[in-house]
Design a protein around this motif. Sequence first.
Motif, PDB file in Angstrom:
ATOM      1  N   PRO A 170       4.477  45.450 -77.002  1.00  0.00           N
ATOM      2  CA  PRO A 170       3.886  46.751 -76.641  1.00  0.00           C
ATOM      3  C   PRO A 170       3.773  47.001 -75.138  1.00  0.00           C
ATOM      4  O   PRO A 170       4.027  48.121 -74.678  1.00  0.00           O
ATOM      5  CB  PRO A 170       2.504  46.696 -77.307  1.00  0.00           C
ATOM      6  N   GLN A 171       3.432  45.979 -74.369  1.00  0.00           N
ATOM      7  CA  GLN A 171       3.306  46.185 -72.930  1.00  0.00           C
ATOM      8  C   GLN A 171       4.667  46.424 -72.293  1.00  0.00           C
ATOM      9  O   GLN A 171       4.819  47.289 -71.417  1.00  0.00           O
ATOM     10  CB  GLN A 171       2.633  44.976 -72.264  1.00  0.00           C
ATOM     11  N   GLU A 172       5.680  45.684 -72.735  1.00  0.00           N
ATOM     12  CA  GLU A 172       7.026  45.893 -72.208  1.00  0.00           C
ATOM     13  C   GLU A 172       7.536  47.288 -72.566  1.00  0.00           C
ATOM     14  O   GLU A 172       8.194  47.939 -71.754  1.00  0.00           O
ATOM     15  CB  GLU A 172       7.970  44.826 -72.769  1.00  0.00           C
ATOM     16  N   THR A 173       7.201  47.748 -73.767  1.00  0.00           N
ATOM     17  CA  THR A 173       7.611  49.100 -74.178  1.00  0.00           C
ATOM     18  C   THR A 173       6.923  50.149 -73.327  1.00  0.00           C
ATOM     19  O   THR A 173       7.541  51.149 -72.927  1.00  0.00           O
ATOM     20  CB  THR A 173       7.281  49.327 -75.666  1.00  0.00           C
ATOM     21  N   LYS A 174       5.658  49.938 -73.033  1.00  0.00           N
ATOM     22  CA  LYS A 174       4.919  50.860 -72.164  1.00  0.00           C
ATOM     23  C   LYS A 174       5.549  50.908 -70.774  1.00  0.00           C
ATOM     24  O   LYS A 174       5.721  51.991 -70.192  1.00  0.00           O
ATOM     25  CB  LYS A 174       3.453  50.426 -72.075  1.00  0.00           C
ATOM     26  N   ASP A 175       5.890  49.744 -70.248  1.00  0.00           N
ATOM     27  CA  ASP A 175       6.525  49.684 -68.918  1.00  0.00           C
ATOM     28  C   ASP A 175       7.893  50.372 -68.949  1.00  0.00           C
ATOM     29  O   ASP A 175       8.277  51.049 -67.995  1.00  0.00           O
ATOM     30  CB  ASP A 175       6.688  48.232 -68.469  1.00  0.00           C
ATOM     31  N   LEU A 176       8.622  50.188 -70.049  1.00  0.00           N
ATOM     32  CA  LEU A 176       9.937  50.810 -70.188  1.00  0.00           C
ATOM     33  C   LEU A 176       9.829  52.330 -70.206  1.00  0.00           C
ATOM     34  O   LEU A 176      10.646  53.027 -69.587  1.00  0.00           O
ATOM     35  CB  LEU A 176      10.618  50.322 -71.468  1.00  0.00           C
ATOM     36  N   THR A 177       8.837  52.836 -70.906  1.00  0.00           N
ATOM     37  CA  THR A 177       8.633  54.290 -70.967  1.00  0.00           C
ATOM     38  C   THR A 177       8.438  54.859 -69.569  1.00  0.00           C
ATOM     39  O   THR A 177       9.050  55.874 -69.206  1.00  0.00           O
ATOM     40  CB  THR A 177       7.407  54.617 -71.847  1.00  0.00           C
ATOM     41  N   LYS A 237      20.964  34.719 -67.631  1.00  0.00           N
ATOM     42  CA  LYS A 237      20.517  34.121 -68.890  1.00  0.00           C
ATOM     43  C   LYS A 237      19.102  33.560 -68.802  1.00  0.00           C
ATOM     44  O   LYS A 237      18.454  33.350 -69.837  1.00  0.00           O
ATOM     45  CB  LYS A 237      21.483  33.023 -69.328  1.00  0.00           C
ATOM     46  N   ASN A 238      18.619  33.306 -67.595  1.00  0.00           N
ATOM     47  CA  ASN A 238      17.292  32.716 -67.431  1.00  0.00           C
ATOM     48  C   ASN A 238      16.173  33.749 -67.372  1.00  0.00           C
ATOM     49  O   ASN A 238      15.000  33.387 -67.327  1.00  0.00           O
ATOM     50  CB  ASN A 238      17.260  31.853 -66.162  1.00  0.00           C
ATOM     51  N   LEU A 239      16.531  35.040 -67.366  1.00  0.00           N
ATOM     52  CA  LEU A 239      15.509  36.085 -67.346  1.00  0.00           C
ATOM     53  C   LEU A 239      14.858  36.223 -68.716  1.00  0.00           C
ATOM     54  O   LEU A 239      15.523  36.050 -69.748  1.00  0.00           O
ATOM     55  CB  LEU A 239      16.115  37.431 -66.958  1.00  0.00           C
ATOM     56  N   PRO A 240      13.560  36.541 -68.761  1.00  0.00           N
ATOM     57  CA  PRO A 240      12.938  36.906 -70.035  1.00  0.00           C
ATOM     58  C   PRO A 240      13.654  38.117 -70.627  1.00  0.00           C
ATOM     59  O   PRO A 240      14.283  38.906 -69.918  1.00  0.00           O
ATOM     60  CB  PRO A 240      11.503  37.259 -69.648  1.00  0.00           C
ATOM     61  N   TYR A 241      13.519  38.279 -71.937  1.00  0.00           N
ATOM     62  CA  TYR A 241      14.266  39.319 -72.641  1.00  0.00           C
ATOM     63  C   TYR A 241      14.031  40.704 -72.049  1.00  0.00           C
ATOM     64  O   TYR A 241      14.976  41.476 -71.834  1.00  0.00           O
ATOM     65  CB  TYR A 241      13.889  39.322 -74.121  1.00  0.00           C
ATOM     66  N   GLY A 242      12.778  41.048 -71.786  1.00  0.00           N
ATOM     67  CA  GLY A 242      12.471  42.374 -71.242  1.00  0.00           C
ATOM     68  C   GLY A 242      13.141  42.615 -69.904  1.00  0.00           C
ATOM     69  O   GLY A 242      13.600  43.731 -69.613  1.00  0.00           O
ATOM     70  N   GLU A 243      13.238  41.579 -69.080  1.00  0.00           N
ATOM     71  CA  GLU A 243      13.886  41.722 -67.781  1.00  0.00           C
ATOM     72  C   GLU A 243      15.401  41.790 -67.922  1.00  0.00           C
ATOM     73  O   GLU A 243      16.077  42.425 -67.106  1.00  0.00           O
ATOM     74  CB  GLU A 243      13.465  40.570 -66.866  1.00  0.00           C
ATOM     75  N   GLN A 244      15.951  41.134 -68.944  1.00  0.00           N
ATOM     76  CA  GLN A 244      17.382  41.289 -69.199  1.00  0.00           C
ATOM     77  C   GLN A 244      17.706  42.739 -69.547  1.00  0.00           C
ATOM     78  O   GLN A 244      18.738  43.272 -69.127  1.00  0.00           O
ATOM     79  CB  GLN A 244      17.819  40.356 -70.327  1.00  0.00           C
ATOM     80  N   ARG A 245      16.834  43.382 -70.318  1.00  0.00           N
ATOM     81  CA  ARG A 245      17.007  44.801 -70.633  1.00  0.00           C
ATOM     82  C   ARG A 245      17.007  45.638 -69.348  1.00  0.00           C
ATOM     83  O   ARG A 245      17.832  46.540 -69.174  1.00  0.00           O
ATOM     84  CB  ARG A 245      15.894  45.284 -71.558  1.00  0.00           C
ATOM     85  N   LYS A 246      16.079  45.352 -68.460  1.00  0.00           N
ATOM     86  CA  LYS A 246      16.002  46.096 -67.194  1.00  0.00           C
ATOM     87  C   LYS A 246      17.251  45.866 -66.352  1.00  0.00           C
ATOM     88  O   LYS A 246      17.750  46.790 -65.700  1.00  0.00           O
ATOM     89  CB  LYS A 246      14.761  45.677 -66.415  1.00  0.00           C
ATOM     90  N   LEU A 247      17.753  44.631 -66.366  1.00  0.00           N
ATOM     91  CA  LEU A 247      18.957  44.327 -65.595  1.00  0.00           C
ATOM     92  C   LEU A 247      20.149  45.101 -66.146  1.00  0.00           C
ATOM     93  O   LEU A 247      20.979  45.612 -65.382  1.00  0.00           O
ATOM     94  CB  LEU A 247      19.236  42.825 -65.630  1.00  0.00           C
ATOM     95  N   GLU A 248      20.239  45.224 -67.459  1.00  0.00           N
ATOM     96  CA  GLU A 248      21.337  45.979 -68.047  1.00  0.00           C
ATOM     97  C   GLU A 248      21.255  47.453 -67.644  1.00  0.00           C
ATOM     98  O   GLU A 248      22.274  48.087 -67.371  1.00  0.00           O
ATOM     99  CB  GLU A 248      21.319  45.841 -69.573  1.00  0.00           C
TER     100      GLU A 248
END
Length: 262
Positions: free
Chosen positions: A187-194, A153-164
């Motif tokens: 936008p940067q998180e989306t770029k990293d996700l891609t 729960k303490n992870l930033p949202y983008g990192e929670q997505r990565k954890l899932e």
Amino acid sequence: MAILTVKNLSRTFGGIVAVADINMEVQKGQIAGVIGPNGAGKTTFFNLLTGIYTPSTGEIIYELDRTVSNKNLKPHKIAGYGISRTFQNVRLFKEMTVLDNVLLGYHSNFKYNVLSSFFRLPAFFKGEEKAREEAMDLLKVMGLLEKKDELAKNLPYGEQRKLEIARALATKPKILLLDEPAAGMNPQETKDLTKLIRNIRKDFDLTVILIEHDMSLVMDICEKIFVFDYGKLIAQGTPYEVQNNPEVIKAYLGEEEQDATA
């Protein structure tokens, strides 16, 4: 070779047809996208693929030899076929650590039996050690290794997505389903996700199917796109073919807006 074939797949809820007579194939190793307006049936389709819903009619065929038709197969059975997913809304065990969330994904791959676990036999400790090593490797790939002991729960949202995604990968799937993985990302998180999706497809020898509303991500990463509207598959093809399909333009813009832009 098709790793997923869908034939005449439909799902109704009372008098409502959520998914109607879908026919499609996804090839092994592809990154495929499922797009469409809100309410088009995309998530219902994913729920059918993963056993959350049972098809009303039709067949889902995994790797040409495992067929799901009007069978009441539970999600854990479908997972055993090599299908794993994430959800629109992040579903983590938020009071557990990052590492423990990933370890949960390995449950279906443990080789020891109940007796080994109960009596703490060598097979139990060997299985637990291997799972921990592999979980740590996954967290390293996701850039989360240093946060392994933090609560999810303490992870930033983008990192929670990565954890899932890491937890989904822990089940060792052949097909990874991502339901709106870029939702809520900057936008940067989306770029990293891609970049991450491309890397895990290559590194884990996966087929990836994603639902996404971010068209820039879809057009950049997907090799084939399937377009849903009102539960029907109205178009499929390459990003270029889909972008220039009149039915797709109509579904997204509507007839009046389409006429106004002509």
